[in-house]
Each structure stands twice: as C-alpha cells, then as structure tokens.
Design a protein around this motif. Structure first.
Motif, mmCIF file in Angstrom:
data_model
loop_
_atom_site.group_PDB
_atom_site.id
_atom_site.type_symbol
_atom_site.label_atom_id
_atom_site.label_comp_id
_atom_site.label_asym_id
_atom_site.label_seq_id
_atom_site.Cartn_x
_atom_site.Cartn_y
_atom_site.Cartn_z
ATOM 1 N N SER A 9 -12.231 -8.127 7.147
ATOM 2 C CA SER A 9 -11.442 -7.034 6.588
ATOM 3 C C SER A 9 -12.093 -5.704 6.957
ATOM 4 N N PRO A 10 -11.287 -4.753 7.415
ATOM 5 C CA PRO A 10 -11.864 -3.484 7.863
ATOM 6 C C PRO A 10 -12.269 -2.588 6.700
ATOM 7 N N GLN A 11 -13.243 -1.739 6.974
ATOM 8 C CA GLN A 11 -13.523 -0.624 6.075
ATOM 9 C C GLN A 11 -12.430 0.397 6.357
ATOM 10 N N VAL A 12 -11.800 0.904 5.314
ATOM 11 C CA VAL A 12 -10.681 1.823 5.494
ATOM 12 C C VAL A 12 -11.062 3.190 4.938
ATOM 13 N N GLU A 17 -2.880 12.808 2.300
ATOM 14 C CA GLU A 17 -2.074 11.973 1.418
ATOM 15 C C GLU A 17 -1.624 10.708 2.150
ATOM 16 N N VAL A 18 -2.377 9.636 1.938
ATOM 17 C CA VAL A 18 -2.082 8.344 2.554
ATOM 18 C C VAL A 18 -1.790 7.368 1.420
ATOM 19 N N GLY A 19 -0.588 6.852 1.386
ATOM 20 C CA GLY A 19 -0.188 5.935 0.322
ATOM 21 C C GLY A 19 -0.707 4.526 0.546
ATOM 22 N N PRO A 20 -0.699 3.716 -0.502
ATOM 23 C CA PRO A 20 -1.174 2.334 -0.377
ATOM 24 C C PRO A 20 -0.317 1.490 0.568
ATOM 25 N N ASP A 21 0.981 1.808 0.675
ATOM 26 C CA ASP A 21 1.830 1.057 1.606
ATOM 27 C C ASP A 21 1.422 1.320 3.055
ATOM 28 N N ALA A 22 1.104 2.562 3.378
ATOM 29 C CA ALA A 22 0.677 2.907 4.734
ATOM 30 C C ALA A 22 -0.659 2.245 5.062
ATOM 31 N N THR A 23 -1.541 2.205 4.069
ATOM 32 C CA THR A 23 -2.838 1.560 4.269
ATOM 33 C C THR A 23 -2.665 0.064 4.506
ATOM 34 N N ALA A 24 -1.875 -0.590 3.687
ATOM 35 C CA ALA A 24 -1.645 -2.026 3.837
ATOM 36 C C ALA A 24 -0.979 -2.346 5.171
ATOM 37 N N TYR A 25 -0.032 -1.511 5.593
ATOM 38 C CA TYR A 25 0.643 -1.704 6.874
ATOM 39 C C TYR A 25 -0.365 -1.619 8.019
ATOM 40 N N ALA A 26 -1.231 -0.606 7.987
ATOM 41 C CA ALA A 26 -2.212 -0.424 9.052
ATOM 42 C C ALA A 26 -3.218 -1.568 9.085
ATOM 43 N N VAL A 27 -3.686 -2.011 7.936
ATOM 44 C CA VAL A 27 -4.635 -3.133 7.884
ATOM 45 C C VAL A 27 -3.977 -4.391 8.448
ATOM 46 N N GLY A 28 -2.732 -4.642 8.089
ATOM 47 C CA GLY A 28 -2.019 -5.814 8.608
ATOM 48 C C GLY A 28 -1.867 -5.782 10.116
ATOM 49 N N LEU A 30 -3.776 -4.084 12.261
ATOM 50 C CA LEU A 30 -5.098 -4.239 12.863
ATOM 51 C C LEU A 30 -5.505 -5.707 12.874
ATOM 52 N N GLU A 31 -5.345 -6.382 11.742
ATOM 53 C CA GLU A 31 -5.729 -7.799 11.664
ATOM 54 C C GLU A 31 -4.888 -8.656 12.604
ATOM 55 N N ARG A 43 -17.341 -6.420 13.249
ATOM 56 C CA ARG A 43 -17.170 -5.268 12.364
ATOM 57 C C ARG A 43 -15.892 -4.548 12.737
ATOM 58 N N THR A 44 -15.207 -4.034 11.713
ATOM 59 C CA THR A 44 -14.011 -3.233 11.961
ATOM 60 C C THR A 44 -13.958 -2.071 10.980
ATOM 61 N N SER A 45 -13.418 -0.961 11.435
ATOM 62 C CA SER A 45 -13.128 0.147 10.529
ATOM 63 C C SER A 45 -11.839 0.796 10.982
#
Length: 108
Positions: A9-12, A17-28, A30-31, A43-45
């Motif tokens: 799981s990346p360090q984010v 103003e970055v919403g939780p939906d945008a964060t979850a989308y980006a993490v998905g 990337l993975e 390692r990932t960030s």
C-alpha cells in the motif's frame, strides 16, 4: 507476463482539497498498474496535488531496487490519475523488455 502477487500500500500525500474518493481512485489505479511489475515492489508513494496549476498526480515506485517516478497533470484528479497509470504501465513494460536496465530476474 509476470504478476507481482504482493503490492505494498502506498504512502499517500495530498496538497489542496483532495477528497477521499479521489484518493481511493488514485490508490486503486496505482495498485492495478503495479500488478504488472516485473519484480517485487519494495516501496510506493503517491502525491495528489489539487493546489497546483492543473491537478497533478505523482507516483514514486521501487521495483526490486529500480526507482521509477511518473507524474501527470490533468483538468481533474481523475484525468491526472488515469494518465499517471498509463505512464507507469509503460515504464514497467520498458523494464520488462530491457531487463539489463531494470531489476535482476531470477534464473530458472
């Protein structure tokens, strides 16, 4: 095609103003791209920047000792994330095609 079974799981990091939906989308995204890594992902960030001119997404990845950095700018974080994923997949394919420039692959 080699598939990395373990994706860390990346360090984010976020700016603006970055919403939780945008964060979850980006993490998905990337993975999903990292499942194509030709070696273990050590390692990932991920940095999402809504405060920059244009929305920007940066990914830093260590694949078996080889550092990769990709970034993308879009009109939205979703667009920037999609561009980042495309660029990361391209870099991972390049490492796989040219193993002398990337991580060592185990000999069988």
């Amino acid at each position: 095609m080699t598939r990395a079974d373990l994706v860390i799981s990346p360090q984010v990091y976020t700016h603006g103003e970055v919403g939780p939906d945008a964060t979850a989308y980006a993490v998905g995204k990337l993975e999903a791209a990292l499942h194509h890594a030709p070696g273990p992902v050590l390692r990932t960030s991920l940095t999402l920047d809504a405060a920059a001119p244009g929305d920007r997404v940066d990914a830093h990845v260590d694949v078996n000792g080889v550092g990769l950095h990709v970034h993308a700018v879009g009109e939205s974080l979703q667009e920037a994330t999609d561009l980042m994923q495309d660029r990361l997949r391209s870099r991972l394919r390049r490492i796989r095609r040219r193993p002398q420039q990337g991580p060592d692959t185990p000999k069988q």
